[in-house]
Design a protein around this motif. Structure first.
Motif, PDB file in Angstrom:
ATOM      1  N   ALA A  33       3.957  58.096 -38.636  1.00 32.39           N
ATOM      2  CA  ALA A  33       3.550  57.257 -37.505  1.00 32.39           C
ATOM      3  C   ALA A  33       2.966  55.935 -37.981  1.00 32.39           C
ATOM      4  N   ARG A  34       3.208  54.898 -37.182  1.00 33.52           N
ATOM      5  CA  ARG A  34       2.687  53.571 -37.492  1.00 33.52           C
ATOM      6  C   ARG A  34       2.416  52.816 -36.192  1.00 33.52           C
ATOM      7  N   LEU A  35       1.238  52.203 -36.083  1.00 34.94           N
ATOM      8  CA  LEU A  35       0.927  51.347 -34.950  1.00 34.94           C
ATOM      9  C   LEU A  35       1.557  49.985 -35.211  1.00 34.94           C
ATOM     10  N   VAL A  36       2.398  49.530 -34.295  1.00 37.32           N
ATOM     11  CA  VAL A  36       3.123  48.273 -34.484  1.00 37.32           C
ATOM     12  C   VAL A  36       2.388  47.098 -33.847  1.00 37.32           C
ATOM     13  N   GLU A  37       1.997  47.255 -32.575  1.00 37.20           N
ATOM     14  CA  GLU A  37       1.331  46.149 -31.887  1.00 37.20           C
ATOM     15  C   GLU A  37       0.587  46.664 -30.658  1.00 37.20           C
ATOM     16  N   ARG A  38      -0.550  46.020 -30.375  1.00 38.04           N
ATOM     17  CA  ARG A  38      -1.331  46.330 -29.181  1.00 38.04           C
ATOM     18  C   ARG A  38      -1.031  45.303 -28.094  1.00 38.04           C
ATOM     19  N   PHE A  39      -0.876  45.784 -26.867  1.00 40.18           N
ATOM     20  CA  PHE A  39      -0.714  44.916 -25.712  1.00 40.18           C
ATOM     21  C   PHE A  39      -1.882  45.177 -24.758  1.00 40.18           C
ATOM     22  N   VAL A  89       0.227  50.373 -26.111  1.00 39.76           N
ATOM     23  CA  VAL A  89       0.317  50.180 -27.564  1.00 39.76           C
ATOM     24  C   VAL A  89       1.702  50.610 -28.010  1.00 39.76           C
ATOM     25  N   LEU A  90       2.310  49.822 -28.888  1.00 37.89           N
ATOM     26  CA  LEU A  90       3.631  50.147 -29.422  1.00 37.89           C
ATOM     27  C   LEU A  90       3.487  50.845 -30.756  1.00 37.89           C
ATOM     28  N   PHE A  91       4.124  52.019 -30.863  1.00 37.51           N
ATOM     29  CA  PHE A  91       4.117  52.803 -32.092  1.00 37.51           C
ATOM     30  C   PHE A  91       5.544  52.971 -32.601  1.00 37.51           C
ATOM     31  N   GLU A  92       5.651  53.105 -33.911  1.00 39.18           N
ATOM     32  CA  GLU A  92       6.914  53.532 -34.518  1.00 39.18           C
ATOM     33  C   GLU A  92       6.696  54.906 -35.128  1.00 39.18           C
ATOM     34  N   PHE A  93       7.575  55.847 -34.779  1.00 34.08           N
ATOM     35  CA  PHE A  93       7.543  57.179 -35.359  1.00 34.08           C
ATOM     36  C   PHE A  93       8.862  57.408 -36.093  1.00 34.08           C
ATOM     37  N   VAL A  94       8.780  57.612 -37.379  1.00 30.12           N
ATOM     38  CA  VAL A  94       9.963  57.970 -38.159  1.00 30.12           C
ATOM     39  C   VAL A  94      10.012  59.491 -38.219  1.00 30.12           C
ATOM     40  N   VAL A  95      11.080  60.069 -37.678  1.00 29.62           N
ATOM     41  CA  VAL A  95      11.151  61.514 -37.485  1.00 29.62           C
ATOM     42  C   VAL A  95      12.461  62.063 -38.044  1.00 29.62           C
ATOM     43  N   ASP A  96      12.463  63.366 -38.257  1.00 35.30           N
ATOM     44  CA  ASP A  96      13.721  64.027 -38.641  1.00 35.30           C
ATOM     45  C   ASP A  96      13.849  65.313 -37.835  1.00 35.30           C
ATOM     46  N   ASP A  97      14.041  66.435 -38.486  1.00 37.52           N
ATOM     47  CA  ASP A  97      14.296  67.667 -37.748  1.00 37.52           C
ATOM     48  C   ASP A  97      13.084  68.076 -36.916  1.00 37.52           C
ATOM     49  N   GLY A  98      13.350  68.787 -35.840  1.00 42.58           N
ATOM     50  CA  GLY A  98      12.290  69.268 -34.969  1.00 42.58           C
ATOM     51  C   GLY A  98      12.074  68.411 -33.747  1.00 42.58           C
TER      52      GLY A  98
END
Length: 231
Positions: free
Chosen positions: A77-83, A87-96
């Motif tokens: 998980a990463r916080l990208v920007e606050r509005f 809040v905009l987050f990026e989640f890099v995910v795989d299985d599950g």
């Protein structure tokens, strides 16, 4: 700047949508806070079963969102920007992840949202895939899921549209970020299925794939944040 392999076609796709109720899904758990909701803004394949999911989350503290993500070892998980209200987050995910399951089944996830402790996941299934197989596989994998929508539509939805891309190329990016983002778009990297790999694009720039991904990821984060600022 039209893609050489446009994802829009005359073929009809099938849109399927499921409801999810289990808080085992981080995006559902986040919405259990009173007034909180999460909405998928972009779903971008990274390769080798890994995907980047950009979510805007409102009504929940960023620390709470990141804590839910930390409970799942397969999520980065990463916080990208606050509005102002989200809040905009990026989640890099795989299985599950339910969206990843659909992506790996050949469908394109385009609706992922949650509110009030209930989640919704929707995806477009191209004619090349068997819709029944996708639906049955999803319901088997997620016992808390229920099919709520199944309909046909004229064509698939592009991951990144032309207007959004043009605005991003004029935004606060480095020259290299602009170059790799434009090359990825024009070469069909964002088509579904993908027309070119990151490794092939990295070779064109005479850089290693890891460096290419670094530039592209930074550009994508700015692109998605820009789309929210313009809304």
């Amino acid at each position: 700047m039209a893609s050489q392999n446009s994802p829009l076609s005359d073929e009809r796709v099938t849109y399927v949508e499921f409801s999810l109720s289990s808080s085992d899904h981080p995006f559902v758990a986040v919405s259990e806070t009173d007034g909180a909701e999460a909405l998928l803004r972009e779903f971008i394949p990274r390769g080798a079963g890994s995907y980047a999911e950009f979510f805007s989350v409102g009504g929940a503290e960023p620390e709470t969102v990141l804590a839910h993500a930390d409970d799942h070892p397969s999520v980065e998980a990463r916080l990208v920007e606050r509005f102002e209200d989200e809040v905009l987050f990026e989640f890099v995910v795989d299985d599950g992840c339910p969206a990843v399951f659909l992506g790996e089944s050949g469908a394109l996830p385009c609706t992922v949202e949650s509110r009030g402790g209930t989640g919704t996941v929707g995806a477009e299934v191209p004619p090349s895939e068997d819709v029944t197989t996708v639906i049955d596989g999803f319901l088997d994998a997620y016992p808390d899921a229920e099919l709520t929508v199944k309909r046909t539509q004229p064509h698939g939805t592009p991951i990144f549209g032309q207007g959004c891309l043009r605005a991003a190329l004029e935004a606060d990016m480095t020259d290299r970020q602009r170059d790799v983002l434009e090359a990825a778009h024009d070469s069909g990297y964002y088509d579904w299925p993908r027309a070119v790999t990151a490794e092939e694009l990295a070779e064109r720039f005479d850089i290693c794939p890891a460096t290419f991904h670094q530039h592209l990821r930074a550009a994508e984060q700015k692109l998605v944040a820009l789309s929210l600022r313009r809304n």
